[in-house]
Design a protein around this motif. Structure first.
Motif, PDB file in Angstrom:
ATOM      1  N   LYS A   1       0.835  -1.212   0.000  1.00  0.00           N
ATOM      2  CA  LYS A   1       0.000   0.000   0.000  1.00  0.00           C
ATOM      3  C   LYS A   1       0.860   1.248   0.000  1.00  0.00           C
ATOM      4  O   LYS A   1       1.993   1.240   0.479  1.00  0.00           O
TER       5      LYS A   1
ATOM      6  N   LEU B   1      -9.623   3.159  -2.528  1.00  0.00           N
ATOM      7  CA  LEU B   1      -8.963   1.877  -2.294  1.00  0.00           C
ATOM      8  C   LEU B   1      -7.485   2.018  -1.973  1.00  0.00           C
ATOM      9  O   LEU B   1      -6.736   2.642  -2.719  1.00  0.00           O
ATOM     10  N   GLY B   2      -7.105   1.419  -0.866  1.00  0.00           N
ATOM     11  CA  GLY B   2      -5.691   1.370  -0.523  1.00  0.00           C
ATOM     12  C   GLY B   2      -5.121   2.676  -0.025  1.00  0.00           C
ATOM     13  O   GLY B   2      -3.928   2.778   0.233  1.00  0.00           O
ATOM     14  N   ARG B   3      -5.945   3.697   0.081  1.00  0.00           N
ATOM     15  CA  ARG B   3      -5.385   4.997   0.473  1.00  0.00           C
ATOM     16  C   ARG B   3      -5.937   5.496   1.798  1.00  0.00           C
ATOM     17  O   ARG B   3      -5.586   6.571   2.249  1.00  0.00           O
TER      18      ARG B   3
ATOM     19  N   ASP C   1     -11.430   0.638   2.547  1.00  0.00           N
ATOM     20  CA  ASP C   1     -11.388  -0.429   1.544  1.00  0.00           C
ATOM     21  C   ASP C   1     -12.673  -1.248   1.594  1.00  0.00           C
ATOM     22  O   ASP C   1     -13.208  -1.655   0.556  1.00  0.00           O
TER      23      ASP C   1
END
Ligand SMILES: Cc1cc2nc3c(=O)[nH]c(=O)nc-3n(C[C@H](O)[C@H](O)[C@H](O)COP(=O)(O)O)c2cc1C
Ligand code: SF4
Ligand code: SF4
Ligand code: SF4
Ligand code: SF4
Ligand code: FES
Ligand code: FES
Lengths: 177, 770, 438
Positions: free
Chosen positions: B59, C390-392, C399
């Motif tokens: 990530k 997503l993913g942040r 998510d």
């Protein structure tokens, strides 16, 4: 200048039983503040909602500011700053309940009680709330009345549920009289 | 910590292990956008603007929380990162009211900048925005939820920085709001730090909101006129009818000793300068005994004539002079020189709020024993004796808190009553009432845990105030000097009380605490009287007895401060220089409308001996600086202006017609000194820097780092007198004890401070009621 | 009282005492309870952890992390006390298994907690139940009190030198508090905002001490592993997916209920055989395999899908918390997506921008869209938004909101398009009003 002077300990607004329970609760954890959320919930159970007096009393018991208490309390969806009905009907409309008629159930309650989401009946007996999943998904649709679960419901069971609480309230009233 | 090497966008960087990536990148000139990250405050990882790609990690990572380690690789400039930043601004703007054209922050908004740099060209957001009414929390602070991006900077600066903890978050998710501690009101120190730190226009200031657009202002950085800590402030000025009006005061220039900090007074208490009660014309008492407007010429003539008469008839000793804690060093210097050489009197004093003379005497012959504010702010250990800096020295309190929080400094508090700073203290000692003087002996014995801890410190800054006077100062300082590695800060009140004492507004001491009896460099003063004069109280007593012919008061209000019966002044000719018709000015015979500190240039010295440049910001019609008024008055009295203010290349000065020339058989020392220092003479007698040059040349301790000073940095002045200096009386000392929202007479003319004070008093009442 | 179900394919390990009165301590003991902890008391922490690793038990809270591994991350030496935390916040829509464990077998949670404590060297454990589970909290509190009375908790448990205490705790309504670090915040009396990681809870957790946090089902499984042996337990499941799990079958099946099936059990079979097929003989439209946060699967995607973490992951979704939500062909996916995102919008803690703003935006867009006011660009915008969350986000809730949304749009684009241009929802039922959505 700004920090308020610590005031004399006022008498608590809670019943002796609850007060004693709180005295024990603040001792129970490695850190006093851990008692905050249970205390708020139990206080709400007794008082009906988190009134200014409840917030102040709990803040004093834990030794934090009222702002801290409000900040925490307003985060949790079960805690409220306004009164609810004696019986707070929480209808789950989340996915599993929705698939099995949660909204139909909710609508039936609306009709029977004549109130909307977060509304209270004029007699103060019931309030209605649409809530998120209450962990009864395999027995949907489900509701909670205060802390009681009722599951695998259909709209036709709504009048019966309401009646049972009405008679419960009546019995309690008579017992008190 | 050991240095580690890592790469960012292929560039090799080196930084101490554990450095936050965002800091390391910024140092290396690699820009990482951020909202929630703020140096010195706790980490949040909330805004997600600073996302970067770290090799081998699935990530994206936040640069504001990633500590660098050996061999790491980061990417900050890829399309992926660009998209992440763009999306984040898009998401923020989704619920953001785009009212930039009317928003206070418009033009200096971090969200605007971010959108401009990283954001999307167009918005595709079609949903209704969440609305909430704007709230007023106090006269100083307003909150507009729709503009709030929930970066939590305000909460942290109030809690971690101010130790007030007046702000919190309520609700959750998109319903989250910033909430003040009293439901919909703020009971706090009203410092406005939260407003300043807000990256957008969500928190706005009661004094500034909707007043102007940032680009319509020009900015001047100067020094706060209120307490003795000397915060650097940036004034936002707007041109109106040829004058410049202050509409904002903040600390956008973070180069000052105060860095991020300003208190309520510095931030909101500038409005006195624009008050309608400002004097804008000279006043002269007419035959009917009433003050009436006069021309400058008339007023100067009346004042000069009477002063000259009295000096002639009764001698200089029949004239008294009271100076100010808020005028510049140059004005104070000039005032004492004017008193001594023109009025021929040593009857000169100011409202002494502490005993700097005793401090100077105690440090006689020492160098480097005083601590500047920056020294205090980074000291490993500080002993704070007495006082309550939170209220009276807000910047000092901020510095001590920050030092304890970020540098783990050890603070020791000895006080007769509990103070808020004890929360940061490693140890506290409750001193008996009146027991401060015994403290040095008590510490030296080392019996209490407190004393043991203090004695165990390798170095120590001792901060104390007016609780120590005269011999007590000497004792305390002697204790510290004996211990070694101890430095001192001695607190007075108001923006230039230290400067007033340093510049010799004292009846028995010349500038730099030079004794009258051994005037050293000041022997060049023409006609310096040698007998010590009367102090402030003696002057007022003398006036009451009809023994004082004239009294010149510059920027002071002894009538109010001393609760003086104005009738006591009826036989005295009083000349007042002030910005308001104070209780004292009301009974003056001639009143000159003076410029405030925000309307003139010069230098001031804070309580710690840090000298800073005062820059002229505002411009007010009808007023003149005290400096100019004094020069004109001296001129009107026929004094030798060139002797008073060294200016001009030649011996002749046109309009005033005075000449200093070379004194009999002696070279012009000032000219020689200027030449030796490669400096040009000043061209005008009204240029305060002419006096500044003389101060640097003559006043012990003021051999200042002039380049640094003139470029806007604070520089150190020393305090200390020649051994054997005369005793200055101590009984005239009257500390101000101003709180967070008061500032002597001046503060009474600030509506903003008055409103805030009333608000806080109401809060206090309410809290007492429940 | 939730109805218990059973099916021949079930392998009853965790649920073997359900409905047997095992909430009473004597009955629990009669049914073999508290034997595993005694076994563990005679062993070393390393042995316990190795057994756990060998069992291939993976966390039942959602992420499916190896429990034995997690326990091994706790430092042996620690200046601060260590803690065991049992996550009974159970709030992921579709999930109601911990409910049954607390109701029927609270002692298994207590026993598992003690064993976890022995493994990592903790002396205090917390059992955190969501606030709505008040009646279950009473049951657990009673069980804890009984265990104290028997000397199973407190000083010198089971007559040994070991001490172990358990504190029960109630939440007050917050899904996000199920996230491990948010739960610690909540337990410390704060808002349920997750913590910055690292440090991870195993190193710096509750009250700053090393902490392991496990789902209630994970913990309840522990005593069974030591009762039957790690090997035997592991053998029940598929490779790297040991044992059984409680699958919460819900939605449009004939026989919804909580079934204990071996890991890797075929999803189609679960729906059609265990669950009795789609209600009213309708057709399967989609299935959400692991709680509301997991991407939806199409009928063709479940043909040969074994329900373990790896296989479901490979199929583009997640095994999650074991909530299998079955959706029939009469259901509007847009409405389903809206109800899903409404939940996440309601539950977002609000800490970080992408989740707070993203869920709010998605909910508004979907609501408008479903009401018939959508435009063609909305469909891509919704997907764009979801993909950009997503993913942040700061924690996985973002998510959890974005993944299913992206999947709905991707897999049911046609259905979204059918809502365009003011067309009424194709599935609108007579007399059923627009959903109100909390
Ligand atoms: C938003 C969110 C909600 C969660 N809710 C729960 C929950 O209610 N119960 C639970 O056991 N785990 C929940 N988890 C997972 C926990 O963070 C944690 O991974 C789990 O309790 C670990 O236990 P396990 O290893 O036994 O699965 C949630 C995670 C997230 C991100
Ligand atoms: S004005 Fe200062 S003290 Fe008041 S809330 Fe803002 S930061 Fe805190
Ligand atoms: S008010 Fe300003 S500083 Fe405070 S959270 Fe909102 S945007 Fe940040
Ligand atoms: S009053 Fe003092 S602390 Fe406040 S801004 Fe001015 S100089 Fe700074
Ligand atoms: S993703 Fe962000 S806003 Fe959402 S729950 Fe997690 S931390 Fe809170
Ligand atoms: S969805 Fe209604 S109880 Fe879970
Ligand atoms: S600056 Fe890193 S998340 Fe806000």
């Amino acid at each position: 200048m700004s920090p308020k002077n610590m005031k004399e300990e006022p008498l608590t607004i809670f019943s002796p039983q609850l007060s004693a329970r709180f005295d024990a609760l603040v001792q129970k954890y490695p850190v006093k503040r851990s008692a905050l959320i249970p205390m708020l919930l139990y206080a709400q159970d007794e008082v009906g909602y988190l009134s200014d007096a409840v917030v102040a009393d709990v803040a004093r018991r834990i030794g934090i500011t009222e702002l801290d208490v409000r900040s925490v309390a307003s985060y949790y969806s079960m805690l409220r700053f306004k009164p609810a009905g004696k019986y707070n009907i929480q209808v789950c409309t989340n996915i599993c309940c929705m698939l099995r008629g949660g909204y139909e159930l909710f609508d039936r309650f609306r009709e029977e009680l004549g109130v909307e989401h977060k509304g209270i009946t004029p007699d103060g007996l019931f309030s209605l709330e649409e809530v998120e999943c209450i962990g009864a998904c395999s027995w949907a649709p489900a509701i909670q009345v205060n802390y009681d679960f009722h599951d695998e419901l259909d709209p036709d069971r709504v009048p019966g549920i309401l009646d049972s609480y009405r008679s419960q309230a009546k019995a309690e009233g008579e017992a008190h009289a | 910590m050991a240095d580690v090497t890592f790469t960012v966008d292929g560039k090799k960087l080196t930084a101490p292990a554990g450095t936050l990536l965002i800091e390391a990148c910024r140092k290396a000139g690699i820009e990482i956008p951020s909202f929630c990250y703020y140096p010195g405050l706790s980490l949040q990882a909330a805004c997600r603007m600073c996302l970067v790609r770290m090799a081998k990690v699935p990530k994206l990572q936040t640069a504001c929380t990633t500590a660098v380690a050996e061999g790491q690789e980061f990417i900050t400039n890829s399309p992926e990162i660009e998209q992440a930043r763009k999306a984040m601004t898009e998401l923020l703007l989704g619920n953001h009211p785009l009212d930039c054209p009317v928003c206070d922050a418009g033009g200096e908004c971090e969200l605007q900048d971010m959108t401009f740099k990283y954001g999307a060209g167009e918005t595709f957001y079609a949903e209704a925005k969440n609305h909430r009414e704007e709230q007023q929390w106090s006269p100083a602070v307003f909150y507009d939820r729709p503009r709030c991006i929930l970066c939590y900077r305000c909460i942290r600066v109030c809690g971690e920085g101010m130790d007030v903890w007046a702000l919190g978050i309520e609700n959750r998710g998109s319903r989250s709001v910033i909430a003040p501690n009293q439901g919909n009101r703020l009971d706090c120190e009203q410092c406005g730090m939260c407003i300043d730190i807000c990256p957008v226009g969500a928190l706005t200031s009661g004094t500034y909101r909707y007043k102007t657009r940032p680009w319509e202002m020009h900015h001047v950085t100067t020094v706060c006129t209120h307490c003795a800590d000397g915060c650097k402030v940036t004034l936002g000025l707007r041109q109106v009818d040829g004058a410049a009006e202050i509409i904002r005061s903040d600390n956008r220039d973070k180069s000052g000793m105060n860095n991020d900090f300003l208190c309520a007074k510095g931030r909101f208490g500038f409005d006195f300068a624009g008050s309608e009660q400002r004097l804008s014309m000279p006043l002269v008492r007419n035959a009917a005994g009433k003050l009436e407007p006069a021309t400058w010429e008339d007023a100067l003539r009346v004042a000069a004539t009477r002063l000259t008469e009295i000096r002639g008839a009764r001698g200089g000793s029949a004239i008294g002079v009271i100076g100010s804690n808020r005028t510049t060093n140059e004005e104070n210097y000039l005032l004492q020189k004017f008193a001594r050489t023109v009025l021929n009197t040593n009857n000169i004093d100011h409202e002494r709020t502490t005993d700097y003379a005793a401090f100077a005497r105690a440090l006689a012959g020492q160098k480097g024993k005083t601590a500047g504010l920056r020294d205090v702010a980074f000291a490993p250990a500080v002993l704070l004796i007495g006082g309550n800096p939170t209220d009276e020295h807000p910047l000092l309190a901020w510095a001590l808190r920050t030092d304890a929080r970020l540098s783990k400094a050890r603070l020791y508090v000895a006080n007769a009553s509990p103070i808020k700073l004890e929360r940061q203290a490693k140890a506290t000692l409750r001193v008996a009432a009146g027991g401060y003087k015994d403290l040095p002996a008590q510490l030296e014995k080392g019996e209490s845990d407190f004393a043991k801890a203090v004695l165990a410190e390798e170095s120590l800054v001792v901060v104390f105030g007016e609780e120590f006077r005269g011999a007590d100062v000497a004792n305390l300082v002697a204790w510290g000097l004996k211990r070694g590695n101890v430095t001192f800060a001695y607190l007075g009140d108001h923006s230039n009380s230290r400067g007033a004492a340093d510049m010799g507004l004292l009846p028995d001491l010349l500038p730099g605490y030079v004794p009258l009896g051994q005037p050293a460099g000041f022997s060049e003063y023409e006609g310096l009287p040698t007998a010590p004069g009367k102090d402030l109280r003696q002057m007022l007593d003398a006036a009451g007895k009809g023994e004082l012919g004239a009294l010149l008061v510059m920027g002071a209000n002894p009538v109010a401060k001393r609760g003086l019966d104005p009738a006591a002044l009826k036989n005295t000719f009083v000349v007042a220089l002030d910005i308001f018709l104070t209780e004292t000015a009301e009974f003056a015979d001639v009143v000159f409308p003076a410029a405030s500190l925000y309307e003139k240039s010069g230098t001031v010295t804070n309580a710690f001996g840090d000298v800073q440049l005062v820059r002229k910001g505002a411009d007010r019609a009808g007023v003149k600086s005290d400096f100019e008024i004094l020069v004109r008055l001296a001129g009107e009295m026929g004094a030798n202006i060139k002797a008073l203010v060294p200016f001009g290349k030649t011996a002749v000065m046109g309009d005033l017609g005075q000449s200093r020339g070379v004194q009999s058989g002696e070279a012009d020392r000032h000219a020689v000194w200027l030449a030796a220092n490669g400096l040009e003479p000043r061209l005008s007698p009204f240029d305060p820097f002419a006096a500044f040059d003389e101060i640097v040349r003559l006043v012990p301790g003021y051999d200042l780092d002039r380049l640094n000073l003139l470029s806007g940095n604070d520089v150190r002045a020393e305090i200390g007198a020649a051994p054997g200096s005369a005793l200055s009386t101590t009984d005239a000392i009257a500390p101000a004890h101003d709180g967070l929202f008061t500032s002597g007479t001046l503060g009474r003319y600030s509506k903003a401070l008055k409103d805030i004070q009333e608000h806080q008093e109401r809060e206090l009442l309410e809290s007492a009621a429940d | 009282m939730p109805r218990l179900v059973s099916h021949p394919d079930e392998v009853k390990i965790i649920s073997r005492r359900f409905g047997q009165g095992a909430e009473k301590i004597d009955r629990y003991i009669e049914l073999g309870g508290y034997e595993s902890v005694k076994k563990c008391l005679a062993q070393t922490p390393d042995w316990i952890i190795n057994e756990m690793k060998a069992s291939n038990l993976r966390g039942r809270g959602g992420a499916g992390f190896s429990t034995g591994m997690k326990w091994s991350f706790v430092p042996k030496q620690s200046a601060k006390p260590k803690y065991v935390l049992v996550n009974g916040d159970e709030s992921e829509p579709g999930t109601c298994k911990d409910h049954l464990i607390f109701l029927h077998d609270p002692h298994s949670v207590i026993e598992g907690t003690i064993i976890a404590g022995l493994a990592i060297g903790a002396k205090l454990g917390f059992i955190y139940l969501r606030g709505e589970y008040r009646y279950l909290l009473r049951i657990v509190e009673k069980a804890v009190a009984d265990a104290y009375e028997r000397g199973f908790l407190g000083k010198g448990i089971f007559g040994t030198q070991a001490d172990f205490d358990i504190i029960t705790q109630t939440g007050a309504g917050a899904y996000e508090v199920g996230e491990e670090s948010a739960l610690m915040e909540s337990l410390e009396g704060k808002r349920g905002i997750p913590r910055i990681k690292p440090p991870f809870p195993a190193v710096v957790g509750l009250y700053g001490g090393p902490t392991i946090i496990n789902n209630a089902e994970t913990i309840a499984t522990v005593p069974h592993i030591f009762a039957m042996g790690a090997e035997a337990y592991s053998a029940v499941g598929t490779p790297r997916n040991g044992g059984t799990r409680l699958f919460c079958l819900s939605g449009h099946v004939e026989r919804p209920g909580v079934y204990e099936l071996p890991m890797g059990y075929n999803l189609k079979k679960m729906i059609y055989e265990v669950g009795g097929g789609i209600r009213g003989g309708r057709k399967l439209k989609a299935v959400v395999p692991g709680g509301s946060s997991t991407p939806v699967l199409l009928p063709e995607e479940i043909e040969n899908l074994g329900m373990d973490f790896d296989q479901v992951g490979k199929a583009g979704s997640m095994l999650g918390s074991g909530g299998v939500v079955v959706i029939d062909d009469q259901t509007c996916i847009v409405e389903f997506a809206l109800r899903t995102i409404s939940f996440y919008q309601h539950e977002s803690c609000g800490w970080c921008i992408p989740c707070r703003e993203g869920t709010d935006w998605l909910k508004k867009s979907l609501k408008r869209f479903h009401a018939g006011f959508g435009t063609a660009s909305d469909i891509d915008n919704i997907r764009y938004l979801a993909e950009n969350m997503l993913g942040r986000t700061f924690c996985p809730l973002g998510d959890a909101a974005a993944m299913p949304t992206a999947a709905f749009v991707k897999k049911f684009r046609k259905e979204f398009e059918d809502h365009l241009d003011g067309k009424p929802c194709p599935y609108a039922k007579e007399g059923v009003p627009q959903l109100t959505v909390v």
